[in-house]
Design an enzyme around this catalytic site. Structure first.
Site, PDB file in Angstrom:
ATOM      1  N   GLY A 136      17.211 -15.478 -34.211  1.00 18.07           N
ATOM      2  CA  GLY A 136      17.514 -14.701 -33.009  1.00 18.07           C
ATOM      3  C   GLY A 136      16.451 -14.674 -31.928  1.00 18.07           C
ATOM      4  O   GLY A 136      16.762 -14.555 -30.750  1.00 18.07           O
ATOM      5  N   ASP A 174      14.359 -10.300 -32.005  1.00 16.09           N
ATOM      6  CA  ASP A 174      15.368 -10.232 -30.952  1.00 16.09           C
ATOM      7  C   ASP A 174      15.866  -8.802 -30.765  1.00 16.09           C
ATOM      8  O   ASP A 174      15.986  -8.314 -29.654  1.00 16.09           O
ATOM      9  CB  ASP A 174      16.546 -11.188 -31.259  1.00 16.09           C
ATOM     10  N   ASP A 190      17.953  -2.860 -34.946  1.00 16.67           N
ATOM     11  CA  ASP A 190      19.188  -2.083 -35.053  1.00 16.67           C
ATOM     12  C   ASP A 190      18.938  -0.909 -36.001  1.00 16.67           C
ATOM     13  O   ASP A 190      18.457   0.143 -35.579  1.00 16.67           O
ATOM     14  CB  ASP A 190      20.274  -3.056 -35.537  1.00 16.67           C
ATOM     15  N   LYS A 192      17.965  -0.628 -30.517  1.00 14.19           N
ATOM     16  CA  LYS A 192      19.054   0.367 -30.568  1.00 14.19           C
ATOM     17  C   LYS A 192      18.475   1.652 -31.169  1.00 14.19           C
ATOM     18  O   LYS A 192      18.680   1.933 -32.355  1.00 14.19           O
ATOM     19  CB  LYS A 192      20.207  -0.145 -31.432  1.00 14.19           C
ATOM     20  N   PHE A 214      27.322  -3.870 -29.955  1.00 12.96           N
ATOM     21  CA  PHE A 214      27.048  -5.152 -30.582  1.00 12.96           C
ATOM     22  C   PHE A 214      26.886  -6.178 -29.467  1.00 12.96           C
ATOM     23  O   PHE A 214      27.762  -6.315 -28.613  1.00 12.96           O
ATOM     24  CB  PHE A 214      28.180  -5.569 -31.539  1.00 12.96           C
ATOM     25  N   ASP A 239      23.503 -13.674 -31.938  1.00 11.48           N
ATOM     26  CA  ASP A 239      24.747 -14.344 -32.320  1.00 11.48           C
ATOM     27  C   ASP A 239      25.818 -13.413 -32.839  1.00 11.48           C
ATOM     28  O   ASP A 239      25.543 -12.303 -33.303  1.00 11.48           O
ATOM     29  CB  ASP A 239      24.449 -15.358 -33.427  1.00 11.48           C
ATOM     30  N   ARG A 296      24.589 -17.849 -29.219  1.00 17.21           N
ATOM     31  CA  ARG A 296      23.137 -17.749 -29.006  1.00 17.21           C
ATOM     32  C   ARG A 296      22.693 -18.414 -27.713  1.00 17.21           C
ATOM     33  O   ARG A 296      21.633 -18.121 -27.189  1.00 17.21           O
ATOM     34  CB  ARG A 296      22.380 -18.446 -30.150  1.00 17.21           C
TER      35      ARG A 296
HETATM   36  P1  IMP Z   1      18.374  -4.270 -38.563  1.00 20.05           P
HETATM   37  O1  IMP Z   1      17.727  -4.589 -39.880  1.00 20.05           O
HETATM   38  O2  IMP Z   1      19.583  -3.403 -38.755  1.00 20.05           O
HETATM   39  O3  IMP Z   1      17.417  -3.646 -37.568  1.00 20.05           O
HETATM   40  O4  IMP Z   1      18.959  -5.581 -37.944  1.00 20.05           O
HETATM   41  C1  IMP Z   1      18.187  -6.645 -37.750  1.00 20.05           C
HETATM   42  C2  IMP Z   1      18.920  -7.925 -37.524  1.00 20.05           C
HETATM   43  O5  IMP Z   1      20.345  -7.792 -37.456  1.00 20.05           O
HETATM   44  C3  IMP Z   1      18.513  -8.452 -36.178  1.00 20.05           C
HETATM   45  O6  IMP Z   1      17.326  -9.197 -36.270  1.00 20.05           O
HETATM   46  C4  IMP Z   1      19.690  -9.288 -35.803  1.00 20.05           C
HETATM   47  O7  IMP Z   1      19.568 -10.569 -36.354  1.00 20.05           O
HETATM   48  C5  IMP Z   1      20.865  -8.586 -36.421  1.00 20.05           C
HETATM   49  N1  IMP Z   1      21.552  -7.719 -35.439  1.00 20.05           N
HETATM   50  C6  IMP Z   1      21.494  -6.382 -35.329  1.00 20.05           C
HETATM   51  N2  IMP Z   1      22.229  -5.941 -34.306  1.00 20.05           N
HETATM   52  C7  IMP Z   1      22.760  -7.050 -33.722  1.00 20.05           C
HETATM   53  C8  IMP Z   1      23.607  -7.250 -32.576  1.00 20.05           C
HETATM   54  O8  IMP Z   1      24.019  -6.323 -31.853  1.00 20.05           O
HETATM   55  N3  IMP Z   1      23.930  -8.531 -32.305  1.00 20.05           N
HETATM   56  C9  IMP Z   1      23.500  -9.594 -33.044  1.00 20.05           C
HETATM   57  N4  IMP Z   1      22.699  -9.442 -34.120  1.00 20.05           N
HETATM   58  C10 IMP Z   1      22.332  -8.185 -34.446  1.00 20.05           C
HETATM   59 MG    MG Z   2      17.058 -11.228 -36.035  1.00 20.73          MG
END
Ligand code: IMP
Ligand code: MG
Length: 195
Positions: free
Chosen positions: A55, A110, A113, A141, A162, A169, A175
């Site tokens: 990402g 990138d 979340d 987020k 999202f 992606d 991407r």
């Molecule tokens: P986290 O562990 O929930 O913070 O998510 C981390 C990973 O999930 C990021 O590095 C992204 O690869 C993917 N991700 C989270 N939210 C999104 C989104 O809105 N679009 C695309 N990929 C996301």
């Molecule tokens: Mg990522």
């Protein structure tokens, strides 16, 4: 309005959310801060930038072009993510060949979340005893984040949407867009009727 203000990826439609000019301007601001904060980095003590694949590739490429400090660029991979709901599951860090002990390290993501990926990455890299370890993310987020993270460089906080594009992606597609697009939550058939 840009030409591609609505894009279709598989079964979903996305609308432009952060345009390329806004991206450029927020990344310029973050690059200036990094240039200032790491201005003492030298050939012997460069900033070790670690991009999280896949990402971060586009964000990182644009960011480092604006840096005037001594830095090395490395990439790692963590367990993959698919669909629109984050799994938060990180198995292991792959591909880190650089010894980061006693180095200034910056993780570049990138998007943060739930924050679970970044927390796990931070934890695992901190075990290697870097001199400093900081985090940089294009998107954050904040309302979704489940864990406490002290992210030094946040380009932009976003709502719980999202998003795709600019490296991000949906099932590995999307991407390549130069802007960020957010999912249109409406039923696509309704959207088609309206347009
Ligand atoms: P986290 O562990 O929930 O913070 O998510 C981390 C990973 O999930 C990021 O590095 C992204 O690869 C993917 N991700 C989270 N939210 C999104 C989104 O809105 N679009 C695309 N990929 C996301
Ligand atoms: Mg990522």
């Amino acid at each position: 309005m840009e030409f591609f203000d609505i894009v279709n990826v598989k079964d979903k439609f996305f609308e432009q959310y952060i345009g390329k000019y806004e991206l450029n301007s927020i990344i310029t601001g973050i690059a200036q801060r990094i240039n200032n904060d790491y201005k003492n980095c030298s050939t012997h003590n460069p900033l070790i930038i670690i991009g999280v694949l896949n990402g971060s590739f586009m964000f990182l490429a644009d960011l480092v072009k604006m840096l005037n400090i001594k830095c090395e660029i490395h990439f790692i991979k963590v367990s993959s993510y698919s669909g629109t709901e984050t799994t938060g599951k990180v198995t292991e860090i792959l591909g880190l060949t650089r010894d980061i002990t006693n180095q200034n390290v910056l993780i570049v993501e990138d998007i943060v979340d739930t924050g679970l990926t970044m927390r796990e990455l931070y934890h695992q890299l901190s075990l290697k005893k870097p001199l400093t370890l900081d985090m940089c993310t294009l998107l954050y987020k904040k309302v979704k984040c489940k864990v406490h993270l002290n992210i030094k460089y946040v380009c932009k906080e976003i709502e719980d949407k999202f998003v795709i594009g600019y490296g991000l992606d949906y099932d590995n597609l999307g991407r390549n867009y130069d802007s960020i697009y957010s999912l249109i939550e409406d039923d696509v058939s309704v959207w088609n009727e309206k347009n």
